[in-house]
Design a protein around this motif. Structure first.
Motif, PDB file in Angstrom:
ATOM      1  N   ALA A   9       4.393  -1.236  -0.863  1.00  0.00           N
ATOM      2  CA  ALA A   9       5.407  -1.382  -1.913  1.00  0.00           C
ATOM      3  C   ALA A   9       5.291  -0.643  -3.401  1.00  0.00           C
ATOM      4  N   LEU A  33      11.096   3.306  -1.290  1.00  0.00           N
ATOM      5  CA  LEU A  33      11.520   2.198  -2.264  1.00  0.00           C
ATOM      6  C   LEU A  33      12.432   1.389  -1.175  1.00  0.00           C
ATOM      7  N   GLN A  58      -1.081   5.412  -2.454  1.00  0.00           N
ATOM      8  CA  GLN A  58       0.365   5.095  -2.623  1.00  0.00           C
ATOM      9  C   GLN A  58       0.955   6.277  -3.346  1.00  0.00           C
ATOM     10  N   THR A  78       9.598  -3.721  -5.089  1.00  0.00           N
ATOM     11  CA  THR A  78       8.922  -2.797  -4.883  1.00  0.00           C
ATOM     12  C   THR A  78       8.471  -2.494  -6.385  1.00  0.00           C
ATOM     13  N   ALA A 138      10.322   0.281   1.828  1.00  0.00           N
ATOM     14  CA  ALA A 138       9.150  -0.904   1.212  1.00  0.00           C
ATOM     15  C   ALA A 138       9.835  -2.424   0.952  1.00  0.00           C
ATOM     16  N   ALA A 139      11.096  -2.148   0.511  1.00  0.00           N
ATOM     17  CA  ALA A 139      12.052  -3.390   0.100  1.00  0.00           C
ATOM     18  C   ALA A 139      12.396  -4.192   1.282  1.00  0.00           C
TER      19      ALA A 139
END
Length: 413
Positions: free
Chosen positions: A83, A143, A105, A44, A146-147
């Motif tokens: 990400a 975070l 984003q 990310t 998305a990771a």
């Protein structure tokens, strides 16, 4: 920034546990010639937007490299990646570039207390602690979520071919896309150069009425809107990679400044992706001459003339005629026309197969389980008839597609 980094890191540890895999890194402060190595492999990226960030060449390069990794994941899986998490660090008089705003984003749903002064202002505001803590928790949640979906890693040589999507203003358009020297080709490497002959929104406003498909750079040209938001370069690149290309370089063809096409070795193969509306640009002939002067072989020219675009459909006959007057014989290349995203994918796959077969390879490209199938002759005829029918339903002008020259599709040239 160090305080914000530490607060977010602590929140991430509380969710995922304290482990080196879950540790983040601040961008290094010293100047560098390329992106930070961590940007090539990290899961990310948290971006703190400010005027200083947007005008910093190194920040813009790392942002663009990470965005390219996100796009590659979408090409491979068909799912958009989230990400890249952006927050406004100092929002005073800040205007986000179109490339940044279009990513979707940006974390901007915490009210005016955050959007005005930004995160730095919330840290300094005695009454903003609650909002600041809520922002930290929200960033950490994004975070960690998305990771869980890793992105494809990128090598340093691949990152060198990524142009900056924004950054310091320069006197010439070509200077805005400075590139590191191309790495030398490996023995037997299949290197494809995708040359873009397309314009920007500012330039196309002088040539046509509808400019919704254009952005700040040719790489962001999206001719298949509103049915697809994927750039034409991304569609062609995805098809080329699926056919076994070892290295792919995307190069906008400019009318001035350094000519990156001359840096492509003689072993490379060039495929030109052209917007026919560019024929009305006074610089079109100069750009075409640059293509003719490239050291690498120009294998094919693919014209993108989307049938979903009403203005292109109405002027199709005139655009084809303008392209027919182009000195195409200079390139010695085959010519194709793509009217849809699927058509461009199949045309690119066929071009790649033909290009490396023409180069004298005795063995076919190595097959893979997920390899994109190349059309045979019968399938290509059926597809072209279907596309013609799509145009004719709209009563658009339809001049002859085939000339007397084999493998040309828009006339005498």
């Amino acid at each position: 920034m160090q305080r914000f980094h530490a607060d977010v890191q602590t929140e991430v540890y509380s969710i995922l546990g304290r482990h080196p895999r879950n540790e983040g890194f601040l961008q290094r402060a010293e100047p560098a010639t390329g992106p930070d190595p961590s940007v090539l492999v990290c899961r990310t990226l948290l971006v703190l937007y400010s005027a200083d960030y947007l005008n910093d060449r190194q920040c813009a390069l790392e942002w663009s490299v990470f965005r390219e990794r996100m796009q590659r994941r979408q090409w491979l899986t068909g799912e958009p990646a989230d990400a890249l998490i952006g927050v406004l660090w100092r929002a005073d008089s800040l205007v986000l570039p179109r490339a940044v705003a279009d990513t979707g984003q940006l974390l901007d749903d915490l009210g005016e207390g955050y959007q005005g002064p930004g995160v730095a202002g919330l840290q300094d505001d005695p009454g903003g602690d609650k909002r600041y803590r809520g922002l930290v928790r929200q960033v950490a949640a994004r975070l960690t979520r998305a990771a869980r979906k890793p992105l494809p890693a990128m090598t340093e040589s691949e990152s060198a071919a990524v142009g900056r999507s924004f950054g310091p203003r320069r006197g010439q358009r070509a200077a805005r896309r400075e590139r590191s020297p191309a790495p030398p080709p490996r023995p037997g490497e299949r290197h494809l150069v995708l040359a873009l002959l397309a314009g920007t929104r500012a330039g196309m406003e002088r040539l046509r009425t509808s400019v919704g498909a254009y952005a700040d750079s040719p790489e962001e040209w999206r001719p298949f809107r509103p049915f697809s938001d994927e750039p034409a370069a991304a569609v062609a690149a995805r098809a080329a990679r699926a056919c076994g290309i070892d290295r792919l370089t995307v190069v906008p063809v400019e009318d001035s400044g350094p000519d990156p096409l001359r840096e492509a070795g003689a072993s490379a193969v060039i495929v030109v992706l052209v917007d026919p509306w560019m024929t009305a640009d006074p610089s079109f002939s100069v750009r075409w001459e640059r293509l003719a002067g490239a050291a690498a072989r120009v294998a094919a020219v693919i014209t993108v003339l989307p049938r979903q675009d009403q203005e292109s459909r109405r002027d199709a006959g005139r655009l084809r005629e303008a392209l027919a007057r182009t000195p195409a014989r200079q390139l010695g290349a085959s010519h194709h026309e793509a009217g849809s995203q699927d058509s461009l994918t199949h045309a690119m796959a066929a071009v790649v197969a033909d290009a490396f077969a023409d180069a004298g390879e005795e063995e076919p490209l190595p097959g893979r389980a997920d390899e994109l199938p190349v059309e045979n002759t019968a399938e290509r005829i059926v597809r072209r008839e279907r596309e013609r029918a799509g145009w004719l339903r709209h009563r658009a002008p339809w001049p002859p597609l085939l000339s007397g020259t084999p493998r040309e599709s828009w006339g005498g040239g």
